[in-house]
Scaffold this motif. Structure first.
Motif, PDB file in Angstrom:
ATOM      1  N   SER A 158      60.375  80.648  23.535  1.00  0.00           N
ATOM      2  CA  SER A 158      60.123  81.523  23.482  1.00  0.00           C
ATOM      3  C   SER A 158      60.421  82.597  24.489  1.00  0.00           C
ATOM      4  CB  SER A 158      58.624  82.065  22.895  1.00  0.00           C
ATOM      5  OG  SER A 158      58.346  83.548  22.932  1.00  0.00           O
ATOM      6  N   ALA A 159      59.752  82.272  26.217  1.00  0.00           N
ATOM      7  CA  ALA A 159      59.390  82.615  27.062  1.00  0.00           C
ATOM      8  C   ALA A 159      61.108  83.279  27.937  1.00  0.00           C
ATOM      9  CB  ALA A 159      58.959  81.652  28.520  1.00  0.00           C
ATOM     10  N   ILE A 207      61.194  81.902  34.334  1.00  0.00           N
ATOM     11  CA  ILE A 207      60.230  80.998  32.453  1.00  0.00           C
ATOM     12  C   ILE A 207      58.989  80.504  31.995  1.00  0.00           C
ATOM     13  CG2 ILE A 207      61.167  79.054  30.650  1.00  0.00           C
ATOM     14  CD1 ILE A 207      64.330  79.438  32.256  1.00  0.00           C
ATOM     15  N   ALA A 208      59.039  79.625  33.713  1.00  0.00           N
ATOM     16  CA  ALA A 208      57.355  78.794  34.022  1.00  0.00           C
ATOM     17  C   ALA A 208      56.679  80.362  33.690  1.00  0.00           C
ATOM     18  CB  ALA A 208      57.572  77.943  34.800  1.00  0.00           C
ATOM     19  N   GLU A 209      56.677  81.618  34.633  1.00  0.00           N
ATOM     20  CA  GLU A 209      55.696  82.339  34.200  1.00  0.00           C
ATOM     21  C   GLU A 209      55.440  82.886  33.088  1.00  0.00           C
ATOM     22  OE1 GLU A 209      55.425  86.573  36.740  1.00  0.00           O
ATOM     23  OE2 GLU A 209      56.206  85.023  38.040  1.00  0.00           O
ATOM     24  N   ALA A 257      57.435  73.169  37.383  1.00  0.00           N
ATOM     25  CA  ALA A 257      57.719  71.656  36.947  1.00  0.00           C
ATOM     26  C   ALA A 257      57.763  70.582  35.485  1.00  0.00           C
ATOM     27  CB  ALA A 257      56.563  70.488  37.637  1.00  0.00           C
ATOM     28  N   THR A 258      56.774  72.259  34.983  1.00  0.00           N
ATOM     29  CA  THR A 258      57.032  71.365  33.197  1.00  0.00           C
ATOM     30  C   THR A 258      58.346  72.004  32.208  1.00  0.00           C
ATOM     31  OG1 THR A 258      54.288  71.739  33.718  1.00  0.00           O
ATOM     32  CG2 THR A 258      55.360  72.216  31.669  1.00  0.00           C
ATOM     33  N   VAL A 259      58.265  72.810  33.270  1.00  0.00           N
ATOM     34  CA  VAL A 259      59.754  73.537  32.155  1.00  0.00           C
ATOM     35  C   VAL A 259      60.747  72.261  33.189  1.00  0.00           C
ATOM     36  CG1 VAL A 259      62.216  75.051  32.388  1.00  0.00           C
ATOM     37  CG2 VAL A 259      59.516  75.217  33.054  1.00  0.00           C
TER      38      VAL A 259
END
Length: 149
Positions: free
Chosen positions: A25-26, A44-46, A53-55
């Motif tokens: 979605s991001a 994207i992470a933000e 790191a999760t991405v």
């Protein structure tokens, strides 16, 4: 339609599925706001409100994530294309809209912003190649079977 992107294995863990949905979605939201080249994994992470790191735990790179995120938009277009007749109906009135084509263009219109970005000058070659492959396969199957949908 199975996901054939290079994403790391899909998890049965609901948290992982939820995180992947947030990331998809991001990236789609960001793709509507700016050029693809301007989107970073940090952006994207933000947007997804996860650690950078999760991405990378879920996707090898931005392209991989974009392909996964846009897969569902391709499904509708390919199914609508598969339903297109290869010949015209001789009994149709001249002013009649061909329903199969209206359905195809409705699917494209529904996600026009995604297609504009992904297929545009600065778009994703992998996305374009994947969509082209899927459409060619759908029409090829119809030609080979010789039967209308």
């Amino acid at each position: 339609m199975p996901n054939t992107s290079d994403t790391r294995g899909a998890s049965r863990d609901p948290r992982a599925r939820r995180t992947r949905a947030l990331l998809r979605s991001a990236v789609l939201d960001l793709a509507m706001e700016k050029d693809l080249d301007g989107i970073t994994m940090s952006d994207i992470a933000e947007r997804a409100e996860v650690n950078r790191a999760t991405v990378y735990l879920h996707y090898k790179d931005r392209e991989d994530l974009l392909l996964d995120a846009t897969e569902s938009t391709m499904d509708g277009v390919v199914e609508a294309a598969r339903a297109c007749r290869l010949t015209t109906d001789a009994h149709a009135l001249p002013d009649t809209n061909p329903v199969h084509l209206v359905s195809l263009f409705t699917q494209v219109d529904k996600h026009r912003a995604v297609y504009r970005r992904m297929l545009g000058e600065d778009g994703s070659p992998r996305f374009a190649a994947r969509l082209e492959r899927l459409l060619a396969q759908a029409w090829s199957e119809q030609l080979l079977t010789g039967t209308p949908p």
